[in-house]
Enzyme design. Structure first.
Site, PDB file in Angstrom:
ATOM      1  N   ASN A 153       0.799  -1.234   0.000  1.00 53.21           N
ATOM      2  CA  ASN A 153       0.000   0.000   0.000  1.00 53.21           C
ATOM      3  C   ASN A 153       0.828   1.279   0.000  1.00 53.21           C
ATOM      4  O   ASN A 153       0.516   2.246   0.705  1.00 53.21           O
ATOM      5  CB  ASN A 153      -0.939   0.005   1.215  1.00 53.21           C
ATOM      6  N   LYS A 245      -1.477 -11.839  -1.498  1.00 54.69           N
ATOM      7  CA  LYS A 245      -0.611 -11.059  -2.389  1.00 54.69           C
ATOM      8  C   LYS A 245       0.834 -11.057  -1.895  1.00 54.69           C
ATOM      9  O   LYS A 245       1.774 -11.328  -2.653  1.00 54.69           O
ATOM     10  CB  LYS A 245      -1.139  -9.629  -2.500  1.00 54.69           C
ATOM     11  N   HIS A 265      -2.393  -2.798  -9.501  1.00 53.14           N
ATOM     12  CA  HIS A 265      -2.321  -2.669 -10.964  1.00 53.14           C
ATOM     13  C   HIS A 265      -2.912  -3.902 -11.637  1.00 53.14           C
ATOM     14  O   HIS A 265      -3.707  -3.796 -12.571  1.00 53.14           O
ATOM     15  CB  HIS A 265      -0.866  -2.475 -11.410  1.00 53.14           C
TER      16      HIS A 265
END
Length: 361
Positions: A153, A245, A265
């Site tokens: 982030n 992730k 993305h």
């Protein structure tokens, strides 16, 4: 000798001489005796009622209450829920959603390679960067994990600033004993430039403490020898604060396993291409895409989609569909069908209409 008329008066005087304790007892016992001063009765009744014992039902109600979960119990429950929700068998959470096919993955790779250059997994030994945090790129599994946490982030620039600050504060960013000894507040201040420092410092310290308690050293390099990719994923996900992730990045770059990590993305662009159902979150998208994309395409597609998401004016965050992006044009059919969602469908129809008007003009 007392007269008959004086007897009631004498009885009343005797009543007034009674002790306060007798008065209180008689009031509790609902005695018909009246206090000589009307204002004193309510005051004494309120006091008496305030100290009266609680109804017998109260203890039963108290024992029936569910005890509050302790923080450690809560954490264990959350971890169990996270592990049970993740599919280690690489099955899509959307079994009836057909995209992307192997052919579509190959087409996307071809287009992205022509736009940004071909990508393939390096054959040389991994070297951890001394100037940037990177995302899972380190020969040490624990270092790769911490670097990936720093990259969560935030921008590459900010995560790299946090990593360089750790180098300065602790002599090097992987000086695990010094980091643990310094505590969370010191680490939080060291990585403040990377964003979410309070959360990230807590996660990092917790992981370091758990690893050392479990293995007697600050290392997760035993995962290099683990034959089962699912076992590696399970171990990484078992740490609080680590999601698919982050774990997938460590598998893909450090452990060199076939895993398709989904960052912002990748999540955005796969939505534009119609490769995931509309509204699918990042973890759901990870489960779906990891199951659908062929293993050999996972590394180059991940890297190229991120590159494209940063460079393409139409596909970057806040970009507008102008009908010029070769990648989006190639997957127009699925978008017009509505498989990428109604917003993407309308955008594509508007572009098609504009193209038709230009051809007619």
């Amino acid at each position: 000798m007392a007269t008959a008329a004086s007897l009631p008066l004498k009885a009343e005087m005797n009543t007034l001489r009674r002790s306060s304790r007798n008065i209180k007892r008689e009031l509790v016992d609902n005695s018909p005796l009246k206090s000589p001063t009307p204002s004193s009765t309510p005051r004494k009744r309120i006091k008496t009622e305030h100290h009266s014992p609680k109804p017998e039902s109260s203890p039963a109600k108290k024992t029936a209450e569910t005890p509050k979960a302790k923080p450690k119990d809560k954490d264990a429950a959350l971890q169990s829920k996270k592990l049970s929700a993740y599919s280690f068998t690489r099955t899509s959470p959307f079994p009836n959603f057909p995209h992307p096919t192997a052919r579509e993955c190959s087409l996307a790779l071809s287009i992205l390679s022509s736009l940004h250059g071909a990508r393939s997994r390096p054959t040389a030994a991994i070297k951890a960067s001394s100037t940037s945090a990177g995302c899972g790129a380190s020969p040490s599994v624990l270092d790769a994990l911490v670097r990936t946490i720093l990259s969560q982030n935030t921008s590459d620039r900010n995560s790299s600033r946090a990593k360089l600050s750790m180098d300065k504060v602790y002599s090097r960013s992987d000086n695990w004993p010094a980091i643990v000894a310094g505590g969370r507040e010191k680490l939080q201040e060291a990585i403040r430039s990377g964003g979410l420092a309070a959360v990230k410092s807590r996660v990092i310290i917790d992981i370091l403490e758990q690893v050392h308690a479990k293995y007697g050293e600050y290392s997760l390099d035993h995962l290099f020898d683990e034959a089962d990719d699912a076992a590696c994923m399970r171990e990484l996900l078992s740490f609080k604060g680590i999601g698919p992730k982050t774990a997938s990045c460590v598998l893909l770059f450090c452990l060199r396993r076939e895993s398709f990590a989904v960052d912002t993305h990748v999540h955005r662009i796969t939505g534009l291409l119609g490769w995931r159902p509309e509204g699918a979150g990042r973890e759901e998208a990870h489960g779906h895409l990891d199951a659908m994309i062929p293993d050999g395409d996972k590394y180059p597609l991940h890297v190229l989609l991120i590159t494209h998401g940063k460079k393409c004016e139409e596909c970057k965050a806040g970009g507008k569909n102008l009908g010029r992006c070769e990648l989006r044009k190639a997957f127009r059919k699925s978008k017009v069908k509505g498989e990428a969602g109604e917003v993407a469908k309308q955008e594509e129809l508007d572009v098609i209409k504009k193209e038709e008007e230009e051809e007619e003009g």
